[in-house]
Scaffold this motif. Structure first.
Motif, mmCIF file in Angstrom:
data_model
loop_
_atom_site.group_PDB
_atom_site.id
_atom_site.type_symbol
_atom_site.label_atom_id
_atom_site.label_comp_id
_atom_site.label_asym_id
_atom_site.label_seq_id
_atom_site.Cartn_x
_atom_site.Cartn_y
_atom_site.Cartn_z
ATOM 1 N N THR A 223 38.101 25.856 -5.788
ATOM 2 C CA THR A 223 37.318 25.257 -6.925
ATOM 3 C C THR A 223 37.180 24.026 -7.192
ATOM 4 O OG1 THR A 223 39.205 25.392 -8.710
ATOM 5 C CG2 THR A 223 37.921 27.377 -8.269
ATOM 6 N N LYS A 224 37.986 23.075 -6.569
ATOM 7 C CA LYS A 224 37.614 21.586 -6.628
ATOM 8 C C LYS A 224 36.992 21.102 -5.546
ATOM 9 C CE LYS A 224 42.591 20.640 -8.510
ATOM 10 N NZ LYS A 224 43.942 20.151 -8.342
ATOM 11 N N GLY A 225 36.629 21.920 -4.709
ATOM 12 C CA GLY A 225 35.780 21.653 -3.714
ATOM 13 C C GLY A 225 36.147 20.739 -2.592
ATOM 14 N N ASP A 226 37.589 20.547 -2.511
ATOM 15 C CA ASP A 226 38.203 19.678 -1.487
ATOM 16 C C ASP A 226 38.860 20.438 -0.523
ATOM 17 O OD1 ASP A 226 39.425 17.650 -0.010
ATOM 18 O OD2 ASP A 226 40.279 16.904 -1.537
ATOM 19 N N LEU A 227 38.240 20.588 0.613
ATOM 20 C CA LEU A 227 38.689 21.482 1.764
ATOM 21 C C LEU A 227 39.921 21.083 2.293
ATOM 22 C CD1 LEU A 227 35.307 22.496 3.578
ATOM 23 C CD2 LEU A 227 36.785 23.735 2.104
ATOM 24 N N GLY A 254 33.799 28.579 6.567
ATOM 25 C CA GLY A 254 33.178 28.652 7.763
ATOM 26 C C GLY A 254 33.242 27.176 8.546
ATOM 27 N N ARG A 255 32.037 26.767 9.051
ATOM 28 C CA ARG A 255 32.297 25.738 10.003
ATOM 29 C C ARG A 255 32.586 24.447 9.177
ATOM 30 N NH1 ARG A 255 29.452 24.810 14.824
ATOM 31 N NH2 ARG A 255 28.563 26.713 14.613
ATOM 32 N N GLU A 256 32.304 24.261 8.033
ATOM 33 C CA GLU A 256 32.405 23.100 7.170
ATOM 34 C C GLU A 256 34.211 22.973 7.264
ATOM 35 O OE1 GLU A 256 30.497 22.911 3.491
ATOM 36 O OE2 GLU A 256 28.429 23.349 4.327
ATOM 37 N N ALA A 257 34.803 23.965 7.222
ATOM 38 C CA ALA A 257 36.164 23.915 7.021
ATOM 39 C C ALA A 257 36.808 23.340 8.325
ATOM 40 C CB ALA A 257 36.686 25.213 6.688
ATOM 41 N N VAL A 258 36.136 23.287 9.388
ATOM 42 C CA VAL A 258 36.905 22.949 10.652
ATOM 43 C C VAL A 258 37.525 21.511 10.766
ATOM 44 C CG1 VAL A 258 36.408 22.594 13.083
ATOM 45 C CG2 VAL A 258 35.496 24.661 11.855
ATOM 46 N N PRO A 259 36.999 20.432 10.054
ATOM 47 C CA PRO A 259 37.407 19.254 10.068
ATOM 48 C C PRO A 259 38.891 19.146 9.367
ATOM 49 C CG PRO A 259 35.134 19.013 9.678
ATOM 50 C CD PRO A 259 35.445 20.304 9.783
ATOM 51 N N GLY A 260 38.869 19.793 8.380
ATOM 52 C CA GLY A 260 40.087 19.771 7.702
ATOM 53 C C GLY A 260 41.251 20.538 8.350
ATOM 54 N N VAL A 261 40.844 21.626 9.053
ATOM 55 C CA VAL A 261 41.813 22.551 9.747
ATOM 56 C C VAL A 261 42.495 21.471 10.952
ATOM 57 C CG1 VAL A 261 42.319 24.531 10.919
ATOM 58 C CG2 VAL A 261 40.938 24.709 9.150
ATOM 59 N N LEU A 262 41.433 20.972 11.676
ATOM 60 C CA LEU A 262 41.799 20.101 12.875
ATOM 61 C C LEU A 262 42.795 19.048 12.286
ATOM 62 C CD1 LEU A 262 38.464 19.871 14.850
ATOM 63 C CD2 LEU A 262 40.510 21.045 15.212
#
Length: 327
Positions: A223-227, A254-262
């Motif tokens: 809910t904070k919007g910070d992936l 989806g795709r927007e979450a990829v940078p944080g996972v990497l």
């Protein structure tokens, strides 16, 4: 042919839960199964537990939490570890064929359990203790001198916490839609992130409450919007509890979450398990961007972490194959 098989799997994923089992619309959650088994075993209600296991098998055959239960039952009721090994190795082979089907945490726990049973089997062979002798001396349904454990699986309750709730069928691995245990989330919603983490790590917290606390924690982070904050559930002290809901949340984004996972994956710290869970998040997101491919290729070539390298290679092949099919 591939198109027909894909359509069949889609239809099965929709309609299988309606037809598997006659008594209920949905299978019980892994949590509900574990808590029922633990309550019956710790209360020494061995006959009732046997009846419950037989009911699970007749209603939900092929459901992973039930397959897990049947293997443990073989050991608990007469130390028939050979049967337990056969069932768990079959389970491991079928889940291992699809890197997206089961989390790396569950697969590691599964491997650990198989190794334990194999060590027990070796001991029985060395001591000349036959299957028949074990069944006669260690079946809790019989009056024997053997002292049975106080708990169904003890520390291995983590296997149930992490078990994938899917059906293993001849057509493939089909997601289930289990009925959740009823948990009062009111108190959890009022807790902050630190308090929720404390609830998750508290040994006195029941599994259903622990699961609910993990869900609430990930929800608060989302809910904070910070992936990046959401992704920390892949690399924290309690990640064996928080990673699963974290991955589900990241997959929804989806795709927007990829940078944080990497970023989590490329962090210099972190165990192989942490990094595998980050890779599993990429698999579940399903995006084969150049950055994802390059990162997985680099990890797959790291000889210093052979096990992690193999997992990265499997994930890379999965994503590349998925990308080809979507073209």
């Amino acid at each position: 042919m591939k198109r027909d098989r894909t359509i069949l799997l889609l239809l099965l994923s929709v309609f299988l839960p309606l037809f598997v089992g006659a008594a209920e619309e949905n299978p019980p959650s892994s949590t509900a199964i574990y808590q029922t088994l633990e309550q019956l075993w710790s209360s020494r209600k061995f006959t009732e537990l046997t009846e419950y296991v037989h009911e699970l098998r007749s209603s939900w055959d092929g459901y992973v939490p039930v397959e897990l239960t049947l293997a443990i039952y073989s050991d608990q009721y007469g130390a028939q570890v050979e049967d337990a090994i056969d069932r768990l190795e079959s389970l491991r082979e079928r889940l291992g064929a699809d890197v997206g089907a089961a989390s790396p945490v569950f697969m590691e726990l599964l491997d650990s359990r198989i190794i334990r049973y194999k060590k027990a089997q070796k001991f029985y062979l060395q001591q000349g203790i036959s299957r028949e002798q074990r069944l006669a001396e260690r079946d809790p349904l019989k009056k024997t001198e053997f002292k049975h454990s106080k708990h169904w699986v003890g520390v291995d309750e983590m296997m149930y916490f992490n078990a994938p709730e899917v059906f293993l069928t001849e057509q493939g691995i089909i997601p289930a839609h289990p009925g959740e245990s009823v948990t009062d989330d009111t108190g959890l919603k009022q807790k902050n992130a630190q308090q929720l983490l404390q609830s998750i790590s508290d040994d006195q917290t029941t599994m259903d409450v622990r699961k609910a606390a993990a869900r609430e924690l990930v929800k608060k982070r989302a809910t904070k919007g910070d992936l990046k904050e959401v992704a920390q559930g892949l690399d924290e002290a309690n990640m064996v509890y928080t990673y699963r809901d974290t991955v589900e949340e990241l997959a929804k984004v989806g795709r927007e979450a990829v940078p944080g996972v990497l970023e989590a994956l490329n962090a210099p710290s972190g165990s192989n398990t942490d990094k595998k869970c980050a890779i599993w998040a990429l698999v579940r997101i399903g995006v084969a961007d150049p950055d994802v491919i390059q990162t997985l290729q680099a990890i797959s070539e790291n000889a210093d972490r052979a096990d992690l390298a193999k997992y990265a290679q499997d994930a890379l092949q999965y994503l590349q194959a998925r990308n080809r099919r979507s073209r």
